[in-house]
Design a protein around this motif. Structure first.
Motif, PDB file in Angstrom:
ATOM      1  N   GLN A 142       0.849  -1.206   0.000  1.00  0.00           N
ATOM      2  CA  GLN A 142       0.000   0.000   0.000  1.00  0.00           C
ATOM      3  C   GLN A 142       0.883   1.253   0.000  1.00  0.00           C
ATOM      4  O   GLN A 142       0.613   2.216  -0.708  1.00  0.00           O
ATOM      5  N   VAL A 146       0.897   4.393  -2.686  1.00  0.00           N
ATOM      6  CA  VAL A 146       0.750   5.846  -2.505  1.00  0.00           C
ATOM      7  C   VAL A 146       2.011   6.570  -2.984  1.00  0.00           C
ATOM      8  O   VAL A 146       1.932   7.695  -3.495  1.00  0.00           O
ATOM      9  N   ILE A 149       1.443   6.962  -6.644  1.00  0.00           N
ATOM     10  CA  ILE A 149       0.565   8.100  -6.965  1.00  0.00           C
ATOM     11  C   ILE A 149       1.408   9.385  -6.913  1.00  0.00           C
ATOM     12  O   ILE A 149       1.381  10.212  -7.829  1.00  0.00           O
ATOM     13  N   GLN A 256     -14.376   0.996   2.577  1.00  0.00           N
ATOM     14  CA  GLN A 256     -13.167   1.770   2.238  1.00  0.00           C
ATOM     15  C   GLN A 256     -13.464   2.779   1.129  1.00  0.00           C
ATOM     16  O   GLN A 256     -12.964   3.891   1.129  1.00  0.00           O
ATOM     17  N   GLN A 257     -14.305   2.363   0.181  1.00  0.00           N
ATOM     18  CA  GLN A 257     -14.584   3.255  -0.949  1.00  0.00           C
ATOM     19  C   GLN A 257     -15.719   4.248  -0.671  1.00  0.00           C
ATOM     20  O   GLN A 257     -15.604   5.423  -0.997  1.00  0.00           O
ATOM     21  N   ILE A 261     -12.873   8.368  -0.062  1.00  0.00           N
ATOM     22  CA  ILE A 261     -11.474   8.760  -0.276  1.00  0.00           C
ATOM     23  C   ILE A 261     -11.187   9.207  -1.715  1.00  0.00           C
ATOM     24  O   ILE A 261     -10.496  10.200  -1.956  1.00  0.00           O
ATOM     25  N   ASN A 262     -11.753   8.469  -2.684  1.00  0.00           N
ATOM     26  CA  ASN A 262     -11.373   8.813  -4.055  1.00  0.00           C
ATOM     27  C   ASN A 262     -12.086  10.049  -4.584  1.00  0.00           C
ATOM     28  O   ASN A 262     -11.609  10.679  -5.523  1.00  0.00           O
ATOM     29  N   ILE A 265      -9.355  12.292  -3.513  1.00  0.00           N
ATOM     30  CA  ILE A 265      -8.103  12.122  -4.276  1.00  0.00           C
ATOM     31  C   ILE A 265      -8.278  12.593  -5.733  1.00  0.00           C
ATOM     32  O   ILE A 265      -7.453  13.300  -6.263  1.00  0.00           O
ATOM     33  N   ASN A 294      -0.519  11.328   2.533  1.00  0.00           N
ATOM     34  CA  ASN A 294      -0.848   9.926   2.295  1.00  0.00           C
ATOM     35  C   ASN A 294       0.391   9.043   2.487  1.00  0.00           C
ATOM     36  O   ASN A 294       0.338   7.997   3.134  1.00  0.00           O
ATOM     37  N   PHE A 354      -7.446   8.261   7.046  1.00  0.00           N
ATOM     38  CA  PHE A 354      -7.749   7.154   6.126  1.00  0.00           C
ATOM     39  C   PHE A 354      -6.499   6.283   5.958  1.00  0.00           C
ATOM     40  O   PHE A 354      -6.564   5.055   5.989  1.00  0.00           O
ATOM     41  N   GLY A 359      -7.361   2.756   4.790  1.00  0.00           N
ATOM     42  CA  GLY A 359      -6.572   2.627   3.554  1.00  0.00           C
ATOM     43  C   GLY A 359      -5.883   1.271   3.475  1.00  0.00           C
ATOM     44  O   GLY A 359      -6.209   0.430   2.634  1.00  0.00           O
ATOM     45  N   TRP A 363      -6.953  -4.212   2.673  1.00  0.00           N
ATOM     46  CA  TRP A 363      -6.108  -5.018   1.770  1.00  0.00           C
ATOM     47  C   TRP A 363      -5.420  -6.130   2.545  1.00  0.00           C
ATOM     48  O   TRP A 363      -5.341  -7.275   2.106  1.00  0.00           O
ATOM     49  N   ASN A 386     -14.315  -3.570  -4.288  1.00  0.00           N
ATOM     50  CA  ASN A 386     -13.556  -2.358  -4.028  1.00  0.00           C
ATOM     51  C   ASN A 386     -13.431  -1.515  -5.314  1.00  0.00           C
ATOM     52  O   ASN A 386     -13.755  -0.317  -5.332  1.00  0.00           O
ATOM     53  N   ASN A 390     -15.135   2.084  -6.271  1.00  0.00           N
ATOM     54  CA  ASN A 390     -14.225   3.160  -6.654  1.00  0.00           C
ATOM     55  C   ASN A 390     -14.789   3.848  -7.924  1.00  0.00           C
ATOM     56  O   ASN A 390     -14.904   5.077  -8.006  1.00  0.00           O
TER      57      ASN A 390
HETATM   58  C1  BGC Z   1      -7.649   2.553  -1.954  1.00  0.00           C
HETATM   59  C2  BGC Z   1      -7.626   3.385  -3.212  1.00  0.00           C
HETATM   60  C3  BGC Z   1      -7.180   4.790  -2.855  1.00  0.00           C
HETATM   61  C4  BGC Z   1      -5.858   4.757  -2.124  1.00  0.00           C
HETATM   62  C5  BGC Z   1      -5.466   6.119  -1.673  1.00  0.00           C
HETATM   63  C6  BGC Z   1      -6.304   2.570  -1.295  1.00  0.00           C
HETATM   64  O1  BGC Z   1      -6.317   1.803  -0.136  1.00  0.00           O
HETATM   65  O2  BGC Z   1      -8.023   1.230  -2.278  1.00  0.00           O
HETATM   66  O3  BGC Z   1      -8.899   3.387  -3.784  1.00  0.00           O
HETATM   67  O4  BGC Z   1      -7.053   5.570  -4.020  1.00  0.00           O
HETATM   68  O5  BGC Z   1      -5.935   3.898  -1.003  1.00  0.00           O
HETATM   69  O6  BGC Z   1      -4.335   6.108  -0.922  1.00  0.00           O
END
Ligand code: BGC
Length: 450
Positions: A142, A146, A149, A256-257, A261-262, A265, A294, A354, A359, A363, A386, A390
């Motif tokens: 995870q 990030v 990203i 989570q979704q 969060i998205n 983002i 993040n 988050f 976050g 997972w 998930n 999203n």
């Molecule tokens: C989520 C993603 C999200 C990301 C952001 C993940 O755990 O599944 O949908 O964009 O975290 O950090």
């Protein structure tokens, strides 16, 4: 006895597999920048723009659905290698696309890669990790996501002077090619090898990956879990011993979704704009600020997951998200004069909370709670849910803001975060330090509750 630990070789395997998480983050993040420059080459309608963004998520849903079956059937390692090929292909098609429809196909293919890796990487990591470090090791994926990203924002920034969107996509090919070749040097997970190949292959993989001898005591438990008599069909998912874990895992993924969060983002610049920031400032705030928080908060989660445990992080995370959102709602609703600062602080806190709980933990949790015989398939179901949600949030967020206002949307996310808090408190067990086989036993004993 030596402390439970990976060998150096095992640690390198973890780093290599986490490149999958990095690629997943890169492909998700790069598009916001690319979209700014695509009009230099193609004329785009709003709906085509939408397709370029959302087809990745549709591809990811399909990839995730097939990922578990492939990982159970052909192995975690081969699935990861195939995924790296798909990522390379998707990035190459996007880089060379001379028509929009070709670009859309490239995004869909990259999306298949995102979905496949989102099942295969956590699965591989959780199966090679010593139980006491499993939280940190799966969470590294995870963290890599990030960072992916954040890295994509830097790539976009770097090429934005020339507006070369092809180069932005092309950068994604290097890590996927590396993943493809590097993975050839590592074995499949001991658990998969035990279930599908020989005991000798599983023992040799364990010896190479793990320094401690504690795996020896888990070996018998693993043998029972891997027994060929165990039902590995899709039907098994709905049998009483798995049903409860399936419901908890899928619900956690959806939560989570749908806690938003998205929305933040993908659309942070627009949210900051409604709080009074001008566009240039908002872009910087959204990318640098949210991306950095993040990464920082996810690194804290890596350190804490195996010490504090999964439940406390989830509970503190959800409570923090709810409070941060309610503060934002209050500021929007009463149109406070300091709304700009409040929006900044509360959105950064929301992302931070988050990133320590909701976050990473779903997972990790999905990779821990299912019996080995159907682990891949069961994870697929949660992860497909998930990606699907999203997609739903990406499609509906801006419309919802138009219909019920920013305060309405954030209030909804706050209520859902409170719901997540109570759901977790009631149904999510602590999995810290337990072997995957002990967790399997815990859930199978709960069959009467579902
Ligand atoms: C989520 C993603 C999200 C990301 C952001 C993940 O755990 O599944 O949908 O964009 O975290 O950090």
């Amino acid at each position: 006895m030596t402390k439970e630990a990976l060998t150096l070789y095992g640690k390198v395997a973890v780093m290599v597999v986490s490149l999958g998480g990095f690629l997943f983050g890169f492909h998700l993040g790069v598009i916001s920048g690319v979209l700014t420059f695509l009009p230099n080459s193609f004329s785009l309608s709003v709906s085509t723009e939408g397709l370029i963004v959302s087809l990745l998520l549709i591809g990811a849903s399909i990839g995730a659905l097939s990922g578990g079956f492939l990982a159970d059937r052909f192995g975690r390692k081969k699935t990861i290698i195939a995924t790296a090929v798909i990522f390379t292909l998707g990035a190459a098609i996007c880089t060379m696309a001379n028509r929009v429809d070709i670009l859309i196909i490239g995004r869909f293919i990259a999306g298949l890669g995102v979905g496949l890796i989102s099942v295969a990487a956590p699965l591989y990591l959780s199966e090679v990790a010593p139980p006491k470090q499993r939280g940190a090791i799966v969470c590294i994926n995870q963290l890599a996501g990030v960072i992916g990203i954040f890295f994509s924002y830097l790539v976009v920034f770097f090429f934005s002077k020339t507006g070369d969107w092809r180069a932005m996509f092309a950068v994604g090919m290097a890590p996927s090619l590396f993943l493809m070749f590097a993975m050839l040097f590592f074995p499949d997970t001991p658990e998969w090898l035990l279930a599908h190949q020989t005991k000798a292959a599983a023992t040799s993989a364990l010896k190479r990956l793990r320094k401690d001898l504690s795996w020896k005591s888990h070996f018998d438990e693993m043998k029972v879990a891997a027994s060929p008599q165990k039902d590995s069909s899709w039907r098994h998912l709905f049998k009483p011993d798995v049903r409860f874990a399936l419901i908890v895992g899928v619900t956690l993924s959806i939560l989570q979704q749908i806690t938003g969060i998205n929305g933040v983002i993908y659309f942070a610049p627009k949210i900051f704009a409604t709080a009074g920031y001008d566009l240039a400032t908002t872009a910087t705030l959204a990318t640098v600020g949210i991306g950095a928080i993040n990464v920082i908060a996810t690194s804290i989660a890596v350190k804490l997951l195996d010490r504090a445990g999964r439940r406390p992080l989830l509970l503190v995370g959800c409570a923090g998200m709810a409070v941060a959102l309610l503060v934002l709602v209050f500021a929007f609703y009463f149109q406070l004069s300091s709304i700009g600062v409040i929006a900044l602080v509360s959105l950064l806190s929301y992302v931070g909370f988050f990133a320590i709980g909701l976050g990473p933990v779903p997972w990790l949790f999905l990779s821990e709670i299912y019996p080995l015989s159907i682990r891949g398939k069961a994870m697929s179901v949660g992860i497909t849910a998930n990606w699907f949600f999203n997609f739903v949030i990406a499609q509906t967020f801006l419309d919802l803001i138009l219909k019920i206002g920013s305060e309405g949307v954030f209030f909804l996310f706050a209520v859902l975060s409170v719901f997540a808090f109570f759901f977790i408190r009631r149904y999510v067990p602590e999995t810290k330090g337990k072997s995957l086989e002990e967790i399997e036993l815990h859930f199978s004993q709960l069959k009467n509750r579902s």
